[in-house]
Write a protein that holds these residues in place. Sequence first.
Motif, short mmCIF file in Angstrom:
data_model
loop_
_atom_site.label_atom_id
_atom_site.label_comp_id
_atom_site.label_asym_id
_atom_site.label_seq_id
_atom_site.Cartn_x
_atom_site.Cartn_y
_atom_site.Cartn_z
N ARG A 25 0.82 -1.20 0.00
CA ARG A 25 0.00 0.00 0.00
C ARG A 25 0.86 1.26 0.00
NH1 ARG A 25 -4.93 -1.08 -1.47
NH2 ARG A 25 -5.79 0.65 -0.25
N ASP A 27 2.53 4.64 -1.02
CA ASP A 27 1.93 5.73 -1.79
C ASP A 27 2.92 6.88 -1.85
OD1 ASP A 27 0.41 7.82 -2.82
OD2 ASP A 27 -1.43 7.10 -1.87
N LEU A 55 -7.32 9.78 -6.97
CA LEU A 55 -6.68 8.51 -6.63
C LEU A 55 -7.71 7.39 -6.80
CD1 LEU A 55 -4.21 6.98 -5.54
CD2 LEU A 55 -5.02 7.46 -3.23
N ARG A 62 -3.27 0.94 -6.86
CA ARG A 62 -3.63 2.34 -6.65
C ARG A 62 -2.98 3.19 -7.73
NH1 ARG A 62 -5.11 3.63 -1.28
NH2 ARG A 62 -3.64 5.35 -1.10
N TYR A 64 -2.90 7.21 -9.62
CA TYR A 64 -3.27 8.62 -9.68
C TYR A 64 -3.67 8.96 -11.11
CZ TYR A 64 -1.61 9.76 -4.99
OH TYR A 64 -1.46 9.83 -3.63
N ALA A 81 0.73 4.80 -7.86
CA ALA A 81 0.87 5.39 -6.53
C ALA A 81 1.99 4.72 -5.74
CB ALA A 81 -0.45 5.27 -5.76
#
Length: 206
Positions: A25, A27, A55, A62, A64, A81
Amino acid sequence: MKKKYFTATVIAAAAIGILTGCGSRADIGRDAAVTAALNDAGVSEQETAALSVSLDEDNGRRVYDIQFNVAEKEYDYEISAADGNILSSNVDINEHYAALNNSQGTADQNAASGQGNAASGQGNTGVSQGNTGAVQGNTAAVTQDQAVQTALARVPGATEQNIRIQLDYDDGVQRYEGDIIYNNMEYDFAIDANTGEVIEWSEERR
């Protein structure tokens, strides 16, 4: 002893799983994603208009989604991301932008021509007045700047950097059409070029 060893192994495996999950995760953040897109386009943020960043999740990844305009070009980027890699990029030409600039240039030329005719046609008042009327027929009663301020007044916080607008004709009637992209929202509008009244307005979350 074996039972204690088994328990310790389970705890260690769970800890590794948690750490691995956290890593997936990662970012880079909005600013870093915007910088990656701007660097690829070769422009600065000050040169852009209608900058929009969102996002999203694509198959558990993930991403952008970054959009902005520079003059007649419309840019659209997808930035990872996790590491800032550019997953996709697209550049379109806004034909309405060129058409609007051409129409403004023509109006300026007509105005200059009308002034020249008025100055040189003092001996022929009828011809001078005819040319002046033709110039006025090509000019909307409401200026583009006035239409911009009317639209922005409906979106607190938005500035001229967030708006796109053009003068168009619909069934022979002049109107300003455009959109405002601000705070992950898109506002589409139409303004009567003769009265300044907002005749169309819609809002959509991006």
